[in-house]
Structure formats: structure tokens, C-alpha cells
Motif scaffolding. Sequence first.
Motif, PDB file in Angstrom:
ATOM      1  N   LYS A  92     -26.321 -26.936   0.291  1.00  0.00           N
ATOM      2  CA  LYS A  92     -27.608 -26.432  -0.192  1.00  0.00           C
ATOM      3  C   LYS A  92     -27.475 -25.120  -0.966  1.00  0.00           C
ATOM      4  N   PRO A  93     -26.907 -24.064  -0.352  1.00  0.00           N
ATOM      5  CA  PRO A  93     -26.771 -22.825  -1.131  1.00  0.00           C
ATOM      6  C   PRO A  93     -25.798 -22.972  -2.300  1.00  0.00           C
ATOM      7  N   LEU A  94     -24.821 -23.868  -2.152  1.00  0.00           N
ATOM      8  CA  LEU A  94     -23.863 -24.097  -3.236  1.00  0.00           C
ATOM      9  C   LEU A  94     -24.588 -24.647  -4.468  1.00  0.00           C
ATOM     10  N   LEU A  95     -25.427 -25.660  -4.259  1.00  0.00           N
ATOM     11  CA  LEU A  95     -26.203 -26.212  -5.366  1.00  0.00           C
ATOM     12  C   LEU A  95     -27.236 -25.203  -5.868  1.00  0.00           C
ATOM     13  N   GLY A  96     -27.800 -24.414  -4.945  1.00  0.00           N
ATOM     14  CA  GLY A  96     -28.751 -23.379  -5.350  1.00  0.00           C
ATOM     15  C   GLY A  96     -28.113 -22.369  -6.289  1.00  0.00           C
ATOM     16  N   ILE A  97     -26.879 -21.990  -6.000  1.00  0.00           N
ATOM     17  CA  ILE A  97     -26.144 -21.049  -6.845  1.00  0.00           C
ATOM     18  C   ILE A  97     -25.897 -21.662  -8.224  1.00  0.00           C
ATOM     19  N   ILE A  98     -25.524 -22.944  -8.244  1.00  0.00           N
ATOM     20  CA  ILE A  98     -25.268 -23.618  -9.524  1.00  0.00           C
ATOM     21  C   ILE A  98     -26.547 -23.704 -10.356  1.00  0.00           C
ATOM     22  N   VAL A  99     -27.655 -24.086  -9.718  1.00  0.00           N
ATOM     23  CA  VAL A  99     -28.941 -24.146 -10.430  1.00  0.00           C
ATOM     24  C   VAL A  99     -29.295 -22.778 -11.004  1.00  0.00           C
ATOM     25  N   ASN A 100     -29.123 -21.738 -10.213  1.00  0.00           N
ATOM     26  CA  ASN A 100     -29.437 -20.385 -10.687  1.00  0.00           C
ATOM     27  C   ASN A 100     -28.557 -19.986 -11.865  1.00  0.00           C
ATOM     28  N   MET A 101     -27.283 -20.374 -11.818  1.00  0.00           N
ATOM     29  CA  MET A 101     -26.388 -20.051 -12.933  1.00  0.00           C
ATOM     30  C   MET A 101     -26.858 -20.725 -14.221  1.00  0.00           C
ATOM     31  N   LEU A 102     -27.292 -21.969 -14.116  1.00  0.00           N
ATOM     32  CA  LEU A 102     -27.801 -22.664 -15.303  1.00  0.00           C
ATOM     33  C   LEU A 102     -29.058 -21.976 -15.824  1.00  0.00           C
ATOM     34  N   ALA A 103     -29.943 -21.571 -14.904  1.00  0.00           N
ATOM     35  CA  ALA A 103     -31.170 -20.879 -15.309  1.00  0.00           C
ATOM     36  C   ALA A 103     -30.844 -19.540 -15.971  1.00  0.00           C
ATOM     37  N   LEU A 104     -29.926 -18.797 -15.364  1.00  0.00           N
ATOM     38  CA  LEU A 104     -29.573 -17.476 -15.894  1.00  0.00           C
ATOM     39  C   LEU A 104     -28.858 -17.562 -17.239  1.00  0.00           C
ATOM     40  N   SER A 105     -28.192 -18.684 -17.486  1.00  0.00           N
ATOM     41  CA  SER A 105     -27.471 -18.842 -18.755  1.00  0.00           C
ATOM     42  C   SER A 105     -28.440 -18.824 -19.940  1.00  0.00           C
ATOM     43  N   PHE A 106     -29.672 -19.289 -19.736  1.00  0.00           N
ATOM     44  CA  PHE A 106     -30.657 -19.272 -20.816  1.00  0.00           C
ATOM     45  C   PHE A 106     -31.058 -17.836 -21.145  1.00  0.00           C
ATOM     46  N   ASP A 107     -31.305 -17.038 -20.102  1.00  0.00           N
ATOM     47  CA  ASP A 107     -31.671 -15.634 -20.333  1.00  0.00           C
ATOM     48  C   ASP A 107     -30.565 -14.884 -21.072  1.00  0.00           C
ATOM     49  N   ALA A 108     -29.304 -15.270 -20.787  1.00  0.00           N
ATOM     50  CA  ALA A 108     -28.154 -14.596 -21.410  1.00  0.00           C
ATOM     51  C   ALA A 108     -27.777 -15.215 -22.754  1.00  0.00           C
TER      52      ALA A 108
ATOM     53  N   HIS B 241     -15.760 -23.812  -1.763  1.00  0.00           N
ATOM     54  CA  HIS B 241     -16.560 -24.741  -0.954  1.00  0.00           C
ATOM     55  C   HIS B 241     -16.888 -26.080  -1.620  1.00  0.00           C
ATOM     56  N   ILE B 242     -16.426 -26.332  -2.824  1.00  0.00           N
ATOM     57  CA  ILE B 242     -16.847 -27.533  -3.541  1.00  0.00           C
ATOM     58  C   ILE B 242     -16.468 -28.823  -2.812  1.00  0.00           C
ATOM     59  N   ALA B 243     -15.443 -28.809  -1.985  1.00  0.00           N
ATOM     60  CA  ALA B 243     -15.004 -30.027  -1.288  1.00  0.00           C
ATOM     61  C   ALA B 243     -15.725 -30.250   0.040  1.00  0.00           C
ATOM     62  N   THR B 244     -16.620 -29.341   0.421  1.00  0.00           N
ATOM     63  CA  THR B 244     -17.278 -29.461   1.718  1.00  0.00           C
ATOM     64  C   THR B 244     -18.239 -30.640   1.775  1.00  0.00           C
ATOM     65  N   ASN B 245     -18.363 -31.228   2.954  1.00  0.00           N
ATOM     66  CA  ASN B 245     -19.361 -32.272   3.196  1.00  0.00           C
ATOM     67  C   ASN B 245     -20.497 -31.768   4.085  1.00  0.00           C
ATOM     68  N   ASP B 246     -20.480 -30.471   4.363  1.00  0.00           N
ATOM     69  CA  ASP B 246     -21.489 -29.851   5.220  1.00  0.00           C
ATOM     70  C   ASP B 246     -22.753 -29.567   4.408  1.00  0.00           C
ATOM     71  N   ILE B 247     -23.854 -30.244   4.755  1.00  0.00           N
ATOM     72  CA  ILE B 247     -25.113 -30.080   4.026  1.00  0.00           C
ATOM     73  C   ILE B 247     -25.581 -28.628   4.033  1.00  0.00           C
TER      74      ILE B 247
END
Length: 287
Positions: A193-209, A183-189
Motif C-alpha cells: 500500500k505505501p509502496l504504491l502510494g509513493i509511486i503514485v505521488n512520484m507520478l503526480a509530482l513529476s507533473f509539477d516538476a 521492497h518491490i518483491a514483497t507480497n505483504d499488502i
Amino acid sequence: MTIGDLLKEYRIEQGKYQKEFTNDGQIVSQSFYSKVEKNINRITADSLLELLHYNKISLWEFFSRLNQSDDFMHQQVESFHKIMVEAYYANDKAKVKQLKPLIKESYLSDKGKEEELLLVEAVLEVMKDPTEEPDLELRNKIKEKIFNIPSFNQTKMELFCNFMYFYDFESNKVIAQRIIKQHIATNDIKLQKPLLGIIVNMLALSFDAGKEKTETEFFIESAKKIKMHPELTFYKLALLFFTNLISYRKTGEPKYYQQSSDMADTMLLVGLTGYGKILHDLLVKYK
């Protein structure tokens, strides 16, 4: 019959003026409500629910008298999800729990009510303190629900984003990478939203790991490909917090730490107090 027509009927039956019916304009302004009755303005579902409770109108009775359209059912579900998300970021467990009777009284089907109540329990599970015992049966039920959806559509992306904490880091990484590549090429807001939410969560989870220095580059670079839009402001602020904190962890340069601190302060300033406090705790933990 429309929502406005039905509200007006109940108001007149109770012998109330619009000012009384709206709790002196505290629920919605009298001028706005006047246009709701005239079917000019469209009231939000959470304001509607507050009006009904304030005036002691049965939710079941009210919704049963409306036309049973798919659009209205969708609005109800969207309203419940909106309240859940807002309560989650405010760390307000009581507000999440208050959804249970509203869902039970709603005009959703039995299956719809069951699914919404399951999501409420799942959100409460995510909000548990680390010292609390996890409900493994519930977590597995949510994971099963997510992967019973055949493709990574908006619903599946949103569910995965909300409940990534039920998975281990490596599983999250594999699933997140698949979603991003699709979905990275999508222009559908609605998908961004969930795409960026997933990325933010991955960055957050990387600290715990303990992998914030080695496993985050793909996600940071992917986020840069999504252009800024007003509806994406929260996600972009969260991204700035984590990317700067990661840069600080890699380089030790104080400017990155300060920029992360500024982002956490911004979350507090705009009213996302629960989330802002979480970010400040991370700053203390990883300084």
C-alpha cells in the motif's frame, strides 16, 4: 473488562435500550451492537468514539476503565490514522481538526498524543492552498521525524508517502527509488500500500516538476510488478489515471486522455470527491 461489557454497563446506568443508545441504529445497527455487548462483534474505533460522544460518556473515563493492552492502543492509533486519510482524500479540513480533542481525550500516553497531534498538524499543512504560507518549521520537524526511523519499515514508508510534498522532486526521487528497490518483491499488502502510494505521488509530482515525460518510466514499470489485490484498488485506479495522462502528454493521443478522465470520474463515483476533483483539475491543467 471488555469494550462490550463496559458499553453495556454504561447503557444500563443511563437506563437506555440498545436502540436509544445507538441513536436509533444510525451509529451502528441495533443487531450489530447487540453482538458487540455479547463480545461477538468487534466495533470499529471510530464507531466507538461516536457512541461515546452521543451518549456523553467521557473518553478518558471509558478508556481508563479498560485493560491497558498494546492491542487496544494500536487500534486507537489506527482509527485516528484512518480518519485522517479519509478526511484528506475528501479534502475535509474540519474533520481533520476534529481529531485534536479526540486525541487529547484518548488514553494514549503523553508522547503518543504529542506524536498524533503532530501528524494532524502535518496533514493540515499538506492540505493548505498553494497561496497559503508554508510552515517551514513544521515541515522540517516532520522530515526529521521520518529520518529518525532507522530503516524503511512500514511506518517510515507511510510517513514518507503522506508528506512527500515537503521535499523537492530530486530528493523524493532518490528516496523513493531506494524504498522501491528494497521492497518491490514483497507480497505483504501492508507494505504494498505505501509502496504504491509513493509511486503514485512520484507520478503526480513529476507533473509539477515538468518531468512527466522523462522521469517516470522507472516508477511505472515498478508499479506493474505489484499484482492486483482488492485492498490495492484505490492505488491501481490512481496509477491508471497518471500513466494514461503521461501517455497522453507523450503522444497526444485522445484515447489516453479519455481513460484518465474515466479514472477521475470513478473516484467521484465511489465517494472520493476531494481526490476526484483534484484529478479533474489536473486534466484541465495538462490538456
